[in-house]
Each structure stands twice: as C-alpha cells, then as structure tokens.
Scaffold this motif. Structure first.
Motif, PDB file in Angstrom:
ATOM      1  N   THR A   1       0.824  -1.219   0.000  1.00 48.90           N
ATOM      2  CA  THR A   1       0.000   0.000   0.000  1.00 48.90           C
ATOM      3  C   THR A   1       0.853   1.262   0.000  1.00 48.90           C
ATOM      4  N   LYS A   2       2.011   1.209   0.681  1.00 47.48           N
ATOM      5  CA  LYS A   2       2.855   2.406   0.754  1.00 47.48           C
ATOM      6  C   LYS A   2       3.434   2.738  -0.615  1.00 47.48           C
ATOM      7  N   TRP A   3       3.907   1.724  -1.312  1.00 48.94           N
ATOM      8  CA  TRP A   3       4.470   1.990  -2.626  1.00 48.94           C
ATOM      9  C   TRP A   3       3.381   2.398  -3.627  1.00 48.94           C
ATOM     10  N   ASN A   4       2.230   1.795  -3.519  1.00 47.98           N
ATOM     11  CA  ASN A   4       1.095   2.210  -4.362  1.00 47.98           C
ATOM     12  C   ASN A   4       0.702   3.657  -4.063  1.00 47.98           C
ATOM     13  N   PHE A   5       0.821   4.030  -2.789  1.00 45.61           N
ATOM     14  CA  PHE A   5       0.533   5.412  -2.409  1.00 45.61           C
ATOM     15  C   PHE A   5       1.522   6.362  -3.085  1.00 45.61           C
ATOM     16  N   ASN A   6       2.830   5.963  -3.074  1.00 43.54           N
ATOM     17  CA  ASN A   6       3.837   6.793  -3.733  1.00 43.54           C
ATOM     18  C   ASN A   6       3.578   6.886  -5.241  1.00 43.54           C
ATOM     19  N   LEU A   7       3.168   5.760  -5.826  1.00 46.29           N
ATOM     20  CA  LEU A   7       2.852   5.755  -7.253  1.00 46.29           C
ATOM     21  C   LEU A   7       1.687   6.702  -7.550  1.00 46.29           C
ATOM     22  N   ALA A   8       0.643   6.654  -6.728  1.00 45.92           N
ATOM     23  CA  ALA A   8      -0.514   7.537  -6.923  1.00 45.92           C
ATOM     24  C   ALA A   8      -0.100   8.999  -6.811  1.00 45.92           C
ATOM     25  N   ASP A   9       0.831   9.293  -5.865  1.00 42.77           N
ATOM     26  CA  ASP A   9       1.297  10.668  -5.717  1.00 42.77           C
ATOM     27  C   ASP A   9       2.087  11.112  -6.945  1.00 42.77           C
ATOM     28  N   ALA A  10       2.885  10.209  -7.531  1.00 45.29           N
ATOM     29  CA  ALA A  10       3.643  10.540  -8.741  1.00 45.29           C
ATOM     30  C   ALA A  10       2.689  10.803  -9.907  1.00 45.29           C
ATOM     31  N   LEU A  11       1.610  10.040  -9.995  1.00 37.73           N
ATOM     32  CA  LEU A  11       0.606  10.280 -11.034  1.00 37.73           C
ATOM     33  C   LEU A  11      -0.038  11.649 -10.846  1.00 37.73           C
ATOM     34  N   TYR A  12      -0.324  11.977  -9.601  1.00 37.72           N
ATOM     35  CA  TYR A  12      -0.930  13.280  -9.293  1.00 37.72           C
ATOM     36  C   TYR A  12      -0.001  14.412  -9.715  1.00 37.72           C
ATOM     37  N   LYS A  13       1.302  14.265  -9.425  1.00 34.84           N
ATOM     38  CA  LYS A  13       2.260  15.317  -9.764  1.00 34.84           C
ATOM     39  C   LYS A  13       2.410  15.492 -11.270  1.00 34.84           C
ATOM     40  N   GLN A  14       2.100  14.451 -12.031  1.00 37.28           N
ATOM     41  CA  GLN A  14       2.130  14.567 -13.490  1.00 37.28           C
ATOM     42  C   GLN A  14       0.820  15.116 -14.049  1.00 37.28           C
ATOM     43  N   MET A  15      -0.066  15.512 -13.144  1.00 38.48           N
ATOM     44  CA  MET A  15      -1.379  16.046 -13.499  1.00 38.48           C
ATOM     45  C   MET A  15      -2.248  14.999 -14.197  1.00 38.48           C
ATOM     46  N   ARG A  16      -2.000  13.755 -13.916  1.00 40.20           N
ATOM     47  CA  ARG A  16      -2.859  12.668 -14.392  1.00 40.20           C
ATOM     48  C   ARG A  16      -3.863  12.378 -13.277  1.00 40.20           C
ATOM     49  N   PHE A  17      -4.738  13.361 -13.090  1.00 42.50           N
ATOM     50  CA  PHE A  17      -5.596  13.384 -11.906  1.00 42.50           C
ATOM     51  C   PHE A  17      -6.621  12.258 -11.884  1.00 42.50           C
TER      52      PHE A  17
ATOM     53  N   GLU B   1      -6.280   9.172 -13.102  1.00 37.54           N
ATOM     54  CA  GLU B   1      -5.586   7.942 -12.685  1.00 37.54           C
ATOM     55  C   GLU B   1      -5.238   8.003 -11.206  1.00 37.54           C
ATOM     56  N   ALA B   2      -4.775   9.173 -10.763  1.00 34.12           N
ATOM     57  CA  ALA B   2      -4.411   9.320  -9.353  1.00 34.12           C
ATOM     58  C   ALA B   2      -5.630   9.125  -8.452  1.00 34.12           C
ATOM     59  N   SER B   3      -6.774   9.685  -8.863  1.00 34.46           N
ATOM     60  CA  SER B   3      -7.993   9.541  -8.066  1.00 34.46           C
ATOM     61  C   SER B   3      -8.395   8.076  -7.926  1.00 34.46           C
ATOM     62  N   SER B   4      -8.325   7.340  -9.034  1.00 33.37           N
ATOM     63  CA  SER B   4      -8.681   5.911  -8.983  1.00 33.37           C
ATOM     64  C   SER B   4      -7.741   5.151  -8.053  1.00 33.37           C
ATOM     65  N   LYS B   5      -6.439   5.458  -8.145  1.00 34.07           N
ATOM     66  CA  LYS B   5      -5.455   4.759  -7.299  1.00 34.07           C
ATOM     67  C   LYS B   5      -5.662   5.096  -5.830  1.00 34.07           C
ATOM     68  N   PHE B   6      -5.900   6.371  -5.499  1.00 36.11           N
ATOM     69  CA  PHE B   6      -6.140   6.761  -4.108  1.00 36.11           C
ATOM     70  C   PHE B   6      -7.436   6.137  -3.572  1.00 36.11           C
ATOM     71  N   ASN B   7      -8.432   6.030  -4.437  1.00 37.91           N
ATOM     72  CA  ASN B   7      -9.679   5.390  -4.009  1.00 37.91           C
ATOM     73  C   ASN B   7      -9.453   3.917  -3.663  1.00 37.91           C
ATOM     74  N   GLU B   8      -8.675   3.231  -4.494  1.00 36.55           N
ATOM     75  CA  GLU B   8      -8.354   1.832  -4.201  1.00 36.55           C
ATOM     76  C   GLU B   8      -7.617   1.706  -2.873  1.00 36.55           C
ATOM     77  N   LEU B   9      -6.681   2.607  -2.652  1.00 44.09           N
ATOM     78  CA  LEU B   9      -5.891   2.553  -1.419  1.00 44.09           C
ATOM     79  C   LEU B   9      -6.737   2.851  -0.182  1.00 44.09           C
ATOM     80  N   ALA B  10      -7.725   3.767  -0.326  1.00 47.07           N
ATOM     81  CA  ALA B  10      -8.571   4.121   0.818  1.00 47.07           C
ATOM     82  C   ALA B  10      -9.286   2.890   1.366  1.00 47.07           C
TER      83      ALA B  10
END
Length: 267
Positions: A67-83, A85-94
């Motif tokens: 979950t921690k690495w997936n969290f980092n991946l979601a944050d990297a997606l967010y920083k690339q403005m791929r919002f 994809e980031a939202s879907s990943k954060f939702n899965e992690l929640a």
C-alpha cells in the motif's frame, strides 16, 4: 493540497517496507527523483515525476500489494497532473488502508485529484469522508472549505448565467411581442386604411349616385316645368279662343236683338 503528508508517507515507505536489495534500489531511486522534482519550485518537472513513477512500478512488480508503494505511485501520477488515474489509485488505497488516519490521507488526496478536475461535488464528498475518519485534520478542513467556496461561486455564476439567459429570453420574448404587436398594428392599420379607402370609395360612389339622381331630378323638373309651360300656353290659347267665341256669340246675339227691335218699330 496535502503534499507534506504524501511525502512523509513516501519517506516512511523507504525505512519500513523495503525488504530486498532490488526493491530498495527502485524505491530509493523513485524517492530521489520525486524529491528533486518537488524541490524545483520554478517549474513542474513532469519528466522526473514520470521517471519516479517508473521506479515505483518496478518495485511494485516485486510486491504489487504494498500500500505504501502504491501510495507513492498515486502521488507521482498526481504530480504529473494525471488526476483521473491518481484519483482511482487513491480510491483503491482508501479501501485497503488499515487505520482511519491512513484512510483519511488517501481520501484527502482523492478530494485533491477530483478538485483539480473541477469535480467539486465529488471532491467535497471525499473531503467529508476523510474528516469522518480523521475529524481533526486541518488541511482537509481547509480544502473542504475551499471546495465549498468554489462550489458556491460556481452556483452563483450558474444563477447569474441563468438570470442572463432568462433576461435574454425575456428580452427576446418582449421583442417578439413588440414585433408581433407592430405587425398586428400594421395589419390593423392596413385593414383600417383599406376599410377607409373602401368607405371613401363608397362615399364617393354614393355622392356620384346622389349627384346623378339630383341631375336626373333637375332634368325631370325642367322637363315638367317645360311641359307645364306649354300646357299653360295651350290653356291660355284655348281660353282666348273660348273668349273669342263667346264674344262672337254675344255680338251675334246683340245684332239679332237689334234687328228684331227695328222690325217691331216698323210695324
């Protein structure tokens, strides 16, 4: 947005969750690239965030459920403005987070991702859900208030646009009514003018007929007067003739009487 919390979780993942040398290498490289991109505040270095994403995915190939690495991946997606994809990943992690605080962090970033997509209703609901798990999170409270303010501004703008549309529609309707009234007035005026023209023509015809009748009456009267004059002359002539006859008869009667008187005297 809650970048400090994301970064803190990312750094925690380095010290706790790396179990093999290759995995540590990938995560370390990803974290290095991520931090270098974050430190450069003059621009958004999407290339380094993309490279960090690649390193995180390499680590997740070894341990996909982390979950921690997936969290980092979601944050990297967010920083690339791929919002999205980031939202879907954060939702899965929640759904996978074990503690309410960790779940609140994931939901907070769901709200951030949706807010960046102007999905205000969804972001507000995500922030509220995050606060249900961690009511004291000030960053989430701030972002919720900000999203609600944007929502209110959006609603105000929609109301203004709606009022403008209604005013425009009303103006159009008023103009249509005005044009229609003008057309009706023009038609009415035209009809009135036609009626007036017809009335004038009728009056003119009546006047012509009346003049004609008067002329005929005058002609008849003149004719009658002419006939009466002739009759009077004839009557006068007849009376004169009668008078003449009477006078002749009287003369004859007087002559006869005188004759008888002379004869009687001779006797």
């Amino acid at each position: 947005m809650k970048q400090i919390i994301l970064t803190a979780m990312m750094l925690t993942s380095i010290s706790i969750l790396v179990s093999a040398q290759n995995e540590r290498k990938f995560v370390r490289n990803g974290n290095k690239l991520f931090m270098e991109a974050v430190k450069d505040t003059s621009q958004l270095d999407t290339t380094k965030f993309s490279n960090a994403e690649t390193e995180y995915r390499k680590a997740l190939n070894k341990k996909p459920a982390d979950t921690k690495w997936n969290f980092n991946l979601a944050d990297a997606l967010y920083k690339q403005m791929r919002f999205d994809e980031a939202s879907s990943k954060f939702n899965e992690l929640a759904d996978k987070m074990e503690t309410p605080e960790e779940k609140a962090r994931a939901l907070h970033n769901v709200g951030n991702s949706q807010l960046m997509q102007q999905k205000l209703d969804e972001s507000i609901e995500a922030y509220k859900e995050a606060l249900r798990n961690n009511p004291n999170d000030l960053d989430t409270k701030y972002n919720l208030a900000y999203a609600q303010m944007l929502k209110q501004q959006q609603q105000n703008q929609q109301n203004q646009d709606q009022n403008k549309d209604q005013n425009k529609d009303q103006q159009n309707q008023d103009q249509q009514n005005k044009d229609q009234n003008q057309d009706q007035n023009q038609d009415q005026n035209k009809n009135d003018q036609n009626k007036q023209d017809q009335q004038d023509q009728q009056n003119q015809q009546n006047q012509q007929n009346q003049n004609k009748d008067q002329q005929q009456q005058q002609q008849q009267q003149q004719q009658q007067n002419k006939i009466s004059k002739e009759n009077a002359e004839q009557l006068l002539q007849a009376l004169q003739n009668d008078e003449k006859d009477i006078q002749e008869k009287v003369k004859k009667a007087k002559a006869a009487k005188a004759k008888r008187t002379r004869v009687e005297k001779e006797w």
